[in-house]
Design an enzyme around this catalytic site. Structure first.
Site, PDB file in Angstrom:
ATOM      1  N   ASP A 102     -11.397  18.724  42.223  1.00 29.49           N
ATOM      2  CA  ASP A 102     -10.362  19.387  41.437  1.00 29.49           C
ATOM      3  C   ASP A 102     -10.543  18.907  39.991  1.00 29.49           C
ATOM      4  OD1 ASP A 102      -8.126  19.974  39.975  1.00 29.49           O
ATOM      5  OD2 ASP A 102      -6.680  19.271  41.463  1.00 29.49           O
TER       6      ASP A 102
ATOM      7  N   GLN B 296      -8.106  18.584  35.267  1.00 28.96           N
ATOM      8  CA  GLN B 296      -7.936  17.676  34.125  1.00 28.96           C
ATOM      9  C   GLN B 296      -9.271  17.035  33.737  1.00 28.96           C
ATOM     10  OE1 GLN B 296      -4.971  17.370  32.626  1.00 28.96           O
ATOM     11  NE2 GLN B 296      -3.637  18.237  34.185  1.00 28.96           N
TER      12      GLN B 296
ATOM     13  N   LYS C  92      -5.771  24.815  30.221  1.00 33.38           N
ATOM     14  CA  LYS C  92      -5.627  23.436  29.744  1.00 33.38           C
ATOM     15  C   LYS C  92      -6.732  23.081  28.752  1.00 33.38           C
ATOM     16  CE  LYS C  92      -3.839  22.034  34.259  1.00 33.38           C
ATOM     17  NZ  LYS C  92      -2.392  22.004  34.172  1.00 33.38           N
TER      18      LYS C  92
ATOM     19  N   HIS D  46      -2.791  16.470  42.953  1.00 32.23           N
ATOM     20  CA  HIS D  46      -1.836  17.510  42.568  1.00 32.23           C
ATOM     21  C   HIS D  46      -1.554  18.339  43.826  1.00 32.23           C
ATOM     22  CE1 HIS D  46      -0.571  21.329  40.668  1.00 32.23           C
ATOM     23  NE2 HIS D  46      -0.401  20.669  39.535  1.00 32.23           N
TER      24      HIS D  46
ATOM     25  N   CYS E  93       4.041  17.839  40.008  1.00 31.05           N
ATOM     26  CA  CYS E  93       3.347  18.368  41.195  1.00 31.05           C
ATOM     27  C   CYS E  93       2.532  17.276  41.870  1.00 31.05           C
ATOM     28  CB  CYS E  93       2.450  19.552  40.840  1.00 31.05           C
ATOM     29  SG  CYS E  93       3.344  20.956  40.224  1.00 31.05           S
TER      30      CYS E  93
END
Ligand code: PLP
Length: 411
Positions: free
Chosen positions: A203, A206, A229, A126, A369
């Protein structure tokens, strides 16, 4: 298999936004990778803070400040538990994943990365896990190197050992890709990076949403994720870091709360985590995210993951049969999370999304993104359906029905 108690239809009732019609049709919300809906328990926790306990944290001796501080710090303990951090003080509140990554790139990066050093990321990232490293590289004279992806949307790790050198200072990698759904072998990357003395930032925007995360087992050094999220509010996220790294780091921003003593010329810093939390924090956001963790924990992340796997398997089968569709990312369900990116013949993803929206089906269209991913596949955009605990097979059926209209219009 989900346990007998897992019932998405009952879960849906916890989410007020899902009980509405859009364009005269019941809402089918399939844009969860962008942000999830919020359960009543989270909305109530935020309301209750503002209605009963609203005060600034850590500063007041009065009752409201005491209550707000307790709720705020309890929430830190909850997010620490969610990722199995050894101690809540290793969890720093940030505005979200993006700020957490920037914090590491600036506060750790400027002190530890220099000219000739290397930063390793991947083509799958991302923009939030690319741009901060580009900025660090240009400020320090370091080189940014990339792990490539293959045509199944998986990291090409055959040459990982060649990409990692004694000059590599940090590897920054997504746990799960937001554009392809790929689940990355983080532990394997961590082991290889540590072998050359590099640290690893994950990261987890998700990742922490869809699977059990154990930062100690992953052996990473930093793990970033956000609240919105995973049923929590926007504007709140977490940077987890290994304590010795956090202790050694310079602050990210200066201001109130992050100091120990302020003098005329210089100041000293508070202990971790407060050293990284300058200014009045997002107290309601932290409390809301704590409530989201409670809500998800009660349902159970294993059940959520199993349910999503069932939905994704069903969606891959149904979508795979739609004429003219191209699905991006791994075919194996073991390597794919709850995201399905696709294109359909000549139909622009924005048109796909507009047609679906007229049927009450919300999907994402664009580059997500992840422009380097789009470039790899030779497209400017994809449509993306992303699933969460409240989605059902009926939602998938409605998506597929909507796509039949796209096919009828675009041929
Ligand atoms: N990383 C990944 C993989 C994401 O999916 C996202 C958001 O979509 C981010 C980082 C940035 O998260 P935020 O915008 O919440 O800071």
């Amino acid at each position: 298999m989900t346990s007998v108690n897992f019932d998405p239809l009952r879960i849906r009732k916890d989410f007020p936004t899902l009980a509405q019609t859009v364009n005269g049709k019941p809402l089918t919300y399939l844009d969860n990778a962008a942000t999830s809906q919020k359960p009543r328990a989270v909305l109530d926790a935020i309301d209750s803070y503002y209605e009963q306990d609203n005060a600034n944290v850590h500063r007041g001796i009065h009752e409201l400040s005491r209550r707000a501080t307790i709720a705020y710090e309890e929430a830190r303990g909850k997010v620490a538990g969610w990722i199995n951090a050894a101690d809540p003080s290793e969890c720093i509140w940030t505005r979200g994943t993006t700020e957490a990554i920037n914090l590491v790139a600036v506060a750790w990066g400027l002190d530890n990365v220099g000219e000739g050093d290397e930063i390793l990321i991947s083509v799958m990232e991302h923009h939030s896990n690319i741009v901060p490293w580009q900025m660090l590289a240009s400020r320090t004279g370091a080189t940014l190197r990339y792990i490539e992806i293959d045509d199944d949307g998986r990291l090409v790790l055959d040459d990982l050992d060649a990409l990692l050198t004694e000059r590599t200072k940090i590897v920054a990698i997504s746990h799960v890709s937001n554009s392809l759904g790929t689940i990355n072998p983080v532990k394997r990357i961590t082991e290889a990076a540590h072998a050359v003395g590099a640290i690893v930032m994950v990261d987890g925007a998700q990742g922490a949403v869809h699977t059990r995360v154990d930062v100690q087992d992953l052996c990473c050094d930093f793990y970033a994720f956000g609240g919105h999220k995973m049923c929590g509010p926007t504007g709140i996220g977490v940077l987890w870091g290994r304590r010795e790294l956090l202790d050694a780091m310079s602050p990210f921003q200066g201001g109130g709360e992050m100091i120990h003593i302020v003098g005329r010329e210089e100041s000293s810093w508070a202990a971790v985590p407060h050293k990284f939390e300058a200014g009045t924090p997002n107290i309601a956001g932290a409390i809301g995210l704590g409530a989201a963790v409670d809500y998800l924990s009660e349902i159970g992340i294993e059940d959520i993951e199993a349910h999503e796997r069932e939905i994704v398997a069903y969606a891959m089968e149904k979508l795979g049969a739609v004429p003219g569709i191209r699905i991006y990312g791994p075919t194996s369900l073991d390597e794919r999370s709850a995201v399905i990116s696709f294109t359909m013949g000549d139909a622009h993803p924005h048109d796909i999304s507009t047609i679906l929206d007229s049927d009450g089906v919300a999907v994402r269209a664009g580059h997500h993104c992840a422009q380097l991913v789009m470039k790899h596949f030779g497209v400017s955009a994809t449509a993306r359906a992303s699933f969460y605990l409240y989605n059902t097979k009926e939602d998938v059926d409605r998506l597929v029905e909507g796509l039949a209209q796209v096919a009828a219009i675009f041929g």
